[in-house]
Enzyme design. Structure first.
Site, short mmCIF file in Angstrom:
data_model
loop_
_atom_site.label_atom_id
_atom_site.label_comp_id
_atom_site.label_asym_id
_atom_site.label_seq_id
_atom_site.Cartn_x
_atom_site.Cartn_y
_atom_site.Cartn_z
N HIS A 82 36.50 49.09 34.09
CA HIS A 82 36.14 48.21 33.27
C HIS A 82 34.58 48.08 33.41
O HIS A 82 33.87 47.91 34.36
CB HIS A 82 36.72 46.75 33.75
CG HIS A 82 36.25 45.65 33.22
ND1 HIS A 82 36.75 45.31 31.87
CD2 HIS A 82 35.23 44.57 33.18
CE1 HIS A 82 36.19 44.09 31.44
NE2 HIS A 82 35.46 43.60 32.27
N ASP A 161 43.78 32.91 31.22
CA ASP A 161 42.28 33.32 30.81
C ASP A 161 42.12 32.74 29.58
O ASP A 161 40.95 32.51 29.20
CB ASP A 161 42.19 34.84 31.39
CG ASP A 161 40.76 35.20 30.96
OD1 ASP A 161 39.50 34.55 31.72
OD2 ASP A 161 40.37 35.72 29.97
N ARG A 168 35.73 27.02 28.82
CA ARG A 168 34.39 27.52 29.22
C ARG A 168 33.22 27.54 28.28
O ARG A 168 32.33 27.22 28.38
CB ARG A 168 34.66 28.67 30.14
CG ARG A 168 35.28 28.36 31.55
CD ARG A 168 35.54 29.83 32.33
NE ARG A 168 34.50 30.58 32.53
CZ ARG A 168 34.59 31.99 32.78
NH1 ARG A 168 35.76 32.51 32.57
NH2 ARG A 168 33.49 32.62 32.92
N SER A 183 38.16 35.69 36.00
CA SER A 183 38.53 36.17 34.39
C SER A 183 38.79 37.51 34.26
O SER A 183 39.65 38.01 33.72
CB SER A 183 37.60 35.38 33.82
OG SER A 183 37.43 35.89 32.25
N LYS A 187 42.79 39.93 34.24
CA LYS A 187 42.92 40.88 33.31
C LYS A 187 43.37 42.38 33.68
O LYS A 187 44.02 42.98 33.52
CB LYS A 187 42.07 41.05 32.12
CG LYS A 187 42.20 39.55 31.40
CD LYS A 187 40.98 39.20 30.26
CE LYS A 187 39.80 38.93 30.84
NZ LYS A 187 38.85 38.57 30.09
N1 URA Z 1 34.26 38.72 30.26
C1 URA Z 1 35.49 38.03 30.80
O1 URA Z 1 36.46 38.73 30.76
N2 URA Z 1 35.38 36.82 31.36
C2 URA Z 1 34.27 36.44 31.70
O2 URA Z 1 34.36 35.34 32.14
C3 URA Z 1 33.15 36.80 31.29
C4 URA Z 1 32.89 38.28 30.72
#
Ligand code: URA
Length: 433
Positions: A82, A161, A168, A183, A187
């Site tokens: 990632h 999320d 947010r 976050s 994922k």
């Molecule tokens: N990318 C994400 O998936 N979450 C965040 O909070 C910031 C960047």
């Protein structure tokens, strides 16, 4: 339990218990706690932070707030990577086939681009016919048959999320390290792979502007992943200039193909090799990085990494003749050369500005509904540390738009040229495990 008590406890700087975190995550996903109370808690978290235990609990609850990908039917060790988002970041397209050709299994769910950062799915979709939205059954079969699939998210992964990120975004609480870490990691964990390599970028074109904050975020994310049973490691990489030369969807696919042939840009190749070596070590395919690097060089030299990419494109319905003959990709109707009017050394190529201008040329989206022009973008001719003479080509811009003079001016200004010699910076600055 009352939400107001959870808010005031965090406001006063105390640690929340696992039960309190569960109460707010579940309550919010189920619609029992209103946005205004969760907003207040998020702001308290932004100011007071969270302990490692709180972050791990939050991430675990977020991961399990919806479906989680079941990769138990996949043979072999699954690896995932990632990137926290960069300009010209086409790493998955070259790194994925390289590690898969060495025997690692990449079952990857990717995202779309927004703003100055591109998305892997968009890049893949620039290959005619390629489908990124395959069924779960197809995804698992493809991964088992050829060891690699890169697709869009299926099912409802991590609904917590989705809700929290949207909140947010409008409450000024995106920049909280515990919230970013939970976050991203929720994922990644829900995507199901055994091993995760994080590429945490820092610099002008990245979320984290300096190496210290990138290191802090990377350390927390590694702690979360390892605490929740996945081998998680991170590289810290430079985003003070775009990665490689190409920025823009089909332009980046062409650069990834060149890299698979061993003819890629130096910085991009270095990132793919270093990341790939770590992933092969994580998957226990190689004993150490040295052995892994040998394997990676071999699959580039003997063509098996390139063939793996072709297999993936074919399995997802793409026209492989474009992979064999990248010159078939459509070229934008306007091809504009931008040349230096000052001699010296390139000190910086403002990645954010290049990414934003590539978007203005048509390569990216300002809002999720925008349609991308796959051929648009920018190809650099110089990188940081290069010597420049007056009249030298700095980069070439590609667009199908008719009004572009302002954009070209801005692209030129993204190149910072100085009189003094500039050392070529490393791409990978640190490695956290
Ligand atoms: N990318 C994400 O998936 N979450 C965040 O909070 C910031 C960047």
């Amino acid at each position: 339990m009352r939400m107001v008590d959870v808010i005031t406890k965090k406001r006063d700087g105390h640690e929340l218990s696992d039960k309190e975190i569960e109460f707010f995550v579940k309550g919010y996903v189920e619609g029992k706690i209103p946005d205004y109370q969760v907003s207040a808690l998020l702001m308290a978290i932004l100011f007071k932070g969270m302990s490692d235990r709180e972050i791990v609990t939050l991430t675990d609850l977020m991961e399990h707030s919806g479906d989680v990908m079941d990769l138990s039917s996949v043979k072999g060790v699954t690896v995932d990577k990632h990137s926290t988002g960069g300009v010209g970041d086409k790493t998955t397209l070259a790194l994925g086939p390289m590690v898969a050709a060495c025997g690692a299994v990449l079952a990857k769910m990717s995202g779309r681009g927004l703003g100055h950062t591109g998305g892997t799915l968009d890049k893949l979709e620039s290959i005619p016919g390629l489908n990124v939205f395959v069924s779960e059954e197809h995804f698992l079969k493809q991964v088992n048959d050829i060891g690699i699939a890169v697709v869009g998210q299926t099912g409802t992964l991590v609904p917590a999320d989705k809700k929290l990120y949207a909140l947010r975004d409008v409450t000024g609480t995106v920049e909280s390290t515990p919230l970013i870490a939970s976050s991203v990691m929720s994922k990644k964990l829900a995507s199901g792979s055994h091993c995760i390599l994080l590429d945490v970028k820092f610099g002008n074109g990245a979320f984290m502007k300096d190496i210290e904050s990138a290191k802090h975020l990377a350390t927390i994310m590694c702690k979360i992943g390892n605490a929740l049973g996945r081998d998680t490691r991170a590289v810290l990489t430079d985003m003070d200039q775009p990665l490689g030369f190409a920025v823009g969807n089909s332009l980046e696919v062409k650069e990834a193909i060149a890299t698979l042939h061993g003819k890629g840009p130096k910085d991009f190749t270095e990132l793919c090799l270093r990341s790939g070596a770590i992933m092969l070590e994580q998957a226990k395919i190689a004993k150490n990085e040295e052995e892994a690097l040998k394997m990676l060089h071999k699959v580039i030299e003997d063509g098996s990494a390139f063939n793996k990419f072709k297999e993936m494109v074919k399995a997802q319905g793409g026209d492989v003749s474009y992979i064999d003959h990248p010159e078939k990709f459509e070229v934008s109707k306007n091809v504009v050369e931008i040349r230096a009017s000052k001699a010296g050394y390139v000190k910086q190529i403002e990645a954010l500005r290049i990414g934003e201008n590539a978007m203005r040329l048509g390569a990216g989206r300002e809002t999720f509904d925008d349609v991308i022009d796959m051929s648009a973008g920018i190809v650099l001719a110089k990188k940081v540390g290069d010597k420049v003479n007056v009249g030298d080509l700095l980069c070439t811009a590609y667009t199908n738009k008719d009004e572009y003079a302002e954009v070209m001016k801005d692209i030129k200004e993204a190149f910072v040229i100085v009189d003094e010699f500039v050392k070529v910076p490393p791409t990978v600055h640190d490695y956290i495990r």
